[in-house]
Scaffold this motif. Structure first.
Motif, PDB file in Angstrom:
ATOM      1  N   ILE A  37       0.853  -1.187   0.000  1.00 39.13           N
ATOM      2  CA  ILE A  37       0.000   0.000   0.000  1.00 39.13           C
ATOM      3  C   ILE A  37       0.893   1.242   0.000  1.00 39.13           C
ATOM      4  CG2 ILE A  37      -1.866  -1.184   1.214  1.00 39.13           C
ATOM      5  CD1 ILE A  37      -1.046   0.309   3.755  1.00 39.13           C
ATOM      6  N   GLY A  38       0.333   2.365  -0.416  1.00 41.50           N
ATOM      7  CA  GLY A  38       1.053   3.628  -0.363  1.00 41.50           C
ATOM      8  C   GLY A  38       0.438   4.501   0.713  1.00 41.50           C
ATOM      9  N   VAL A  39       1.271   5.195   1.475  1.00 40.97           N
ATOM     10  CA  VAL A  39       0.773   6.055   2.545  1.00 40.97           C
ATOM     11  C   VAL A  39       1.444   7.424   2.453  1.00 40.97           C
ATOM     12  CG1 VAL A  39       0.420   6.305   5.023  1.00 40.97           C
ATOM     13  CG2 VAL A  39       0.524   4.016   4.023  1.00 40.97           C
ATOM     14  N   VAL A  40       0.639   8.476   2.503  1.00 35.31           N
ATOM     15  CA  VAL A  40       1.148   9.844   2.446  1.00 35.31           C
ATOM     16  C   VAL A  40       0.626  10.592   3.669  1.00 35.31           C
ATOM     17  CG1 VAL A  40       1.232  11.980   1.121  1.00 35.31           C
ATOM     18  CG2 VAL A  40       1.096   9.787  -0.070  1.00 35.31           C
ATOM     19  N   PHE A  41       1.539  11.250   4.392  1.00 35.75           N
ATOM     20  CA  PHE A  41       1.165  11.950   5.619  1.00 35.75           C
ATOM     21  C   PHE A  41       1.225  13.462   5.428  1.00 35.75           C
ATOM     22  CE2 PHE A  41       3.009   7.893   6.961  1.00 35.75           C
ATOM     23  CZ  PHE A  41       2.000   7.395   7.781  1.00 35.75           C
TER      24      PHE A  41
ATOM     25  N   ILE B   5       4.609  11.658  -2.165  1.00 37.45           N
ATOM     26  CA  ILE B   5       3.702  10.825  -2.953  1.00 37.45           C
ATOM     27  C   ILE B   5       4.502   9.901  -3.870  1.00 37.45           C
ATOM     28  CG2 ILE B   5       1.948  10.859  -4.777  1.00 37.45           C
ATOM     29  CD1 ILE B   5       0.873  13.436  -3.472  1.00 37.45           C
ATOM     30  N   ALA B   6       5.553  10.443  -4.487  1.00 36.47           N
ATOM     31  CA  ALA B   6       6.417   9.620  -5.341  1.00 36.47           C
ATOM     32  C   ALA B   6       6.972   8.445  -4.557  1.00 36.47           C
ATOM     33  CB  ALA B   6       7.547  10.464  -5.913  1.00 36.47           C
ATOM     34  N   ARG B   7       7.405   8.710  -3.348  1.00 35.76           N
ATOM     35  CA  ARG B   7       7.949   7.651  -2.498  1.00 35.76           C
ATOM     36  C   ARG B   7       6.886   6.597  -2.168  1.00 35.76           C
ATOM     37  NH1 ARG B   7      10.193   9.759   3.045  1.00 35.76           N
ATOM     38  NH2 ARG B   7       7.950  10.092   3.228  1.00 35.76           N
ATOM     39  N   ALA B   8       5.642   7.053  -2.004  1.00 35.44           N
ATOM     40  CA  ALA B   8       4.557   6.117  -1.700  1.00 35.44           C
ATOM     41  C   ALA B   8       4.190   5.247  -2.896  1.00 35.44           C
ATOM     42  CB  ALA B   8       3.327   6.898  -1.232  1.00 35.44           C
ATOM     43  N   LEU B   9       4.616   5.660  -4.091  1.00 34.68           N
ATOM     44  CA  LEU B   9       4.244   4.935  -5.310  1.00 34.68           C
ATOM     45  C   LEU B   9       5.290   3.913  -5.745  1.00 34.68           C
ATOM     46  CD1 LEU B   9       2.826   7.871  -7.482  1.00 34.68           C
ATOM     47  CD2 LEU B   9       1.523   6.158  -6.209  1.00 34.68           C
ATOM     48  N   VAL B  10       6.380   3.776  -4.995  1.00 35.26           N
ATOM     49  CA  VAL B  10       7.492   2.949  -5.468  1.00 35.26           C
ATOM     50  C   VAL B  10       7.117   1.488  -5.662  1.00 35.26           C
ATOM     51  CG1 VAL B  10       9.258   4.467  -4.514  1.00 35.26           C
ATOM     52  CG2 VAL B  10       8.403   2.559  -3.128  1.00 35.26           C
ATOM     53  N   HIS B  11       6.119   1.005  -4.921  1.00 35.69           N
ATOM     54  CA  HIS B  11       5.723  -0.400  -5.043  1.00 35.69           C
ATOM     55  C   HIS B  11       4.530  -0.583  -5.980  1.00 35.69           C
ATOM     56  CE1 HIS B  11       8.430  -0.946  -1.713  1.00 35.69           C
ATOM     57  NE2 HIS B  11       7.704  -0.167  -0.940  1.00 35.69           N
TER      58      HIS B  11
ATOM     59  N   PRO C 204       1.432   0.582  -5.710  1.00 41.20           N
ATOM     60  CA  PRO C 204       0.357   0.071  -4.851  1.00 41.20           C
ATOM     61  C   PRO C 204      -1.015   0.169  -5.505  1.00 41.20           C
ATOM     62  CG  PRO C 204       0.939   2.284  -4.184  1.00 41.20           C
ATOM     63  CD  PRO C 204       1.943   1.879  -5.230  1.00 41.20           C
ATOM     64  N   LYS C 205      -1.863  -0.771  -5.161  1.00 39.02           N
ATOM     65  CA  LYS C 205      -3.254  -0.728  -5.612  1.00 39.02           C
ATOM     66  C   LYS C 205      -4.109   0.117  -4.676  1.00 39.02           C
ATOM     67  CE  LYS C 205      -2.943  -3.230  -9.295  1.00 39.02           C
ATOM     68  NZ  LYS C 205      -3.172  -2.599 -10.625  1.00 39.02           N
ATOM     69  N   LEU C 206      -3.529   0.472  -3.516  1.00 40.62           N
ATOM     70  CA  LEU C 206      -4.224   1.289  -2.530  1.00 40.62           C
ATOM     71  C   LEU C 206      -3.294   2.386  -2.039  1.00 40.62           C
ATOM     72  CD1 LEU C 206      -6.510   1.937  -0.487  1.00 40.62           C
ATOM     73  CD2 LEU C 206      -5.494   0.196   1.022  1.00 40.62           C
ATOM     74  N   LEU C 207      -3.765   3.640  -2.102  1.00 39.21           N
ATOM     75  CA  LEU C 207      -3.017   4.781  -1.586  1.00 39.21           C
ATOM     76  C   LEU C 207      -3.869   5.476  -0.533  1.00 39.21           C
ATOM     77  CD1 LEU C 207      -0.503   6.662  -1.826  1.00 39.21           C
ATOM     78  CD2 LEU C 207      -1.824   8.017  -3.454  1.00 39.21           C
ATOM     79  N   ILE C 208      -3.309   5.624   0.663  1.00 37.50           N
ATOM     80  CA  ILE C 208      -4.009   6.293   1.759  1.00 37.50           C
ATOM     81  C   ILE C 208      -3.302   7.612   2.037  1.00 37.50           C
ATOM     82  CG2 ILE C 208      -4.716   6.155   4.174  1.00 37.50           C
ATOM     83  CD1 ILE C 208      -4.677   3.087   3.870  1.00 37.50           C
ATOM     84  N   ALA C 209      -4.014   8.710   1.863  1.00 39.32           N
ATOM     85  CA  ALA C 209      -3.440  10.045   2.060  1.00 39.32           C
ATOM     86  C   ALA C 209      -4.096  10.681   3.279  1.00 39.32           C
ATOM     87  CB  ALA C 209      -3.653  10.901   0.818  1.00 39.32           C
ATOM     88  N   ASP C 210      -3.323  10.849   4.350  1.00 33.38           N
ATOM     89  CA  ASP C 210      -3.844  11.372   5.607  1.00 33.38           C
ATOM     90  C   ASP C 210      -3.519  12.862   5.715  1.00 33.38           C
ATOM     91  OD1 ASP C 210      -4.900  11.657   8.112  1.00 33.38           O
ATOM     92  OD2 ASP C 210      -3.355  10.510   9.148  1.00 33.38           O
ATOM     93  N   GLU C 211      -4.505  13.706   5.462  1.00 39.91           N
ATOM     94  CA  GLU C 211      -4.351  15.164   5.493  1.00 39.91           C
ATOM     95  C   GLU C 211      -3.163  15.635   4.642  1.00 39.91           C
ATOM     96  OE1 GLU C 211      -6.462  17.135   6.649  1.00 39.91           O
ATOM     97  OE2 GLU C 211      -7.614  16.085   8.175  1.00 39.91           O
TER      98      GLU C 211
ATOM     99  N   THR D 267      -6.754   2.663  -5.975  1.00 39.13           N
ATOM    100  CA  THR D 267      -7.794   3.108  -5.053  1.00 39.13           C
ATOM    101  C   THR D 267      -7.192   4.159  -4.127  1.00 39.13           C
ATOM    102  OG1 THR D 267      -8.794   0.904  -5.096  1.00 39.13           O
ATOM    103  CG2 THR D 267      -9.442   2.354  -3.283  1.00 39.13           C
ATOM    104  N   VAL D 268      -7.889   5.275  -3.956  1.00 40.19           N
ATOM    105  CA  VAL D 268      -7.374   6.363  -3.123  1.00 40.19           C
ATOM    106  C   VAL D 268      -8.357   6.652  -1.989  1.00 40.19           C
ATOM    107  CG1 VAL D 268      -6.719   8.808  -3.031  1.00 40.19           C
ATOM    108  CG2 VAL D 268      -6.093   7.421  -5.026  1.00 40.19           C
ATOM    109  N   ILE D 269      -7.808   6.682  -0.767  1.00 34.28           N
ATOM    110  CA  ILE D 269      -8.579   7.121   0.395  1.00 34.28           C
ATOM    111  C   ILE D 269      -7.945   8.408   0.894  1.00 34.28           C
ATOM    112  CG2 ILE D 269      -9.322   6.598   2.746  1.00 34.28           C
ATOM    113  CD1 ILE D 269      -9.200   3.649   2.044  1.00 34.28           C
ATOM    114  N   LEU D 270      -8.719   9.480   0.872  1.00 34.26           N
ATOM    115  CA  LEU D 270      -8.236  10.807   1.271  1.00 34.26           C
ATOM    116  C   LEU D 270      -8.905  11.211   2.578  1.00 34.26           C
ATOM    117  CD1 LEU D 270      -6.867  13.594   0.714  1.00 34.26           C
ATOM    118  CD2 LEU D 270      -8.922  14.190  -0.599  1.00 34.26           C
TER     119      LEU D 270
END
Length: 231
Positions: free
Chosen positions: A81-85, A148-154, A156-163, A189-192
């Protein structure tokens, strides 16, 4: 892609952050998760990234129950998964390209693969020409693009962006949202999770609203509203 089934999260001294929360999110959806401070939004995000475990109920991601992953299993799950803080979490002593490359290195990717992949990812987020810049040489929006670029390295089929826009001005914030939309259009899939009313209203995407630890609204094409309604 995601199923949250009757999840409850209780902390010591009787504090209940989530109460009987159930929801489903399909592949390729773009979902905004909103709610006032203390509504349970951040708790739900932490459980989706396996940072916390539910007290009751189950959480499935790609048909896998992540509710009680062992400490050894968590890093492998997070690689999918990708995670952005909000606070970026970049390495200040590394350039944009090195930050992205480092995320690949720690996951075991080989040097040649990293060398080939980094420019592609930076091009996607519009930072190819800034590959040799350090974080202190970037704007807030550019720093978040690096995250975000770092979160995309794998891939991912799921990206979670927390604020992800919490520390940005309106122009940079909207650029980040446009990038998330682009990523979503590529099949992720993106969860914002956000407090940004203007962004949520402009997106015209699905909106899930939490209040006092419960889902009070779930609209396929929603707006930012904290008024209580039946889910």
């Amino acid at each position: 892609m995601i199923k949250v089934v009757h999840v409850k999260k209780a902390y010591p001294k009787g504090n209940v952050a989530l109460e009987d929360v159930s929801l489903s999110i399909n592949p390729n959806e773009f979902v905004s998760l909103v709610g006032a401070s203390g509504a349970g939004k951040s708790t739900l995000v932490r459980m989706l990234i396996a940072e916390e475990r539910p007290t009751e109920g189950k959480i499935f991601v790609n048909d896998r129950d992540i509710s009680h992953l062992s400490h050894k299993q968590v890093p492998f799950y997070r690689r999918k998964i990708g995670v952005v803080f909000q606070d970026f979490k970049l390495l200040d002593h590394k350039t944009v390209g090195e930050n992205v490359a480092f995320a690949m290195e720690v996951s075991g990717m080989k040097g040649q693969e990293i060398k080939k992949s980094v420019p592609k990812i930076l091009k996607m987020v519009g930072l190819l020409e800034k590959a040799d810049r350090f974080p202190h040489q970037l704007s807030g929006g550019e720093i978040q693009r690096t995250a975000i670029a770092r979160a995309l390295v794998h891939q991912p089929k799921l990206l979670i962006a927390d604020e992800p826009t919490g520390n940005l001005d309106p122009v940079n914030a909207w650029e980040i949202i446009q990038l998330l939309l682009k990523i979503n259009q590529f099949g992720t899939t993106v969860i914002l999770a956000t407090h940004n009313r203007e962004v949520v209203d402009a997106l015209k995407k699905r909106v899930i609203t939490l209040k006092d630890g419960k889902i009070v609204r779930d609209q396929k094409v929603g707006r930012y509203s904290l008024k209580k309604e039946a889910a």
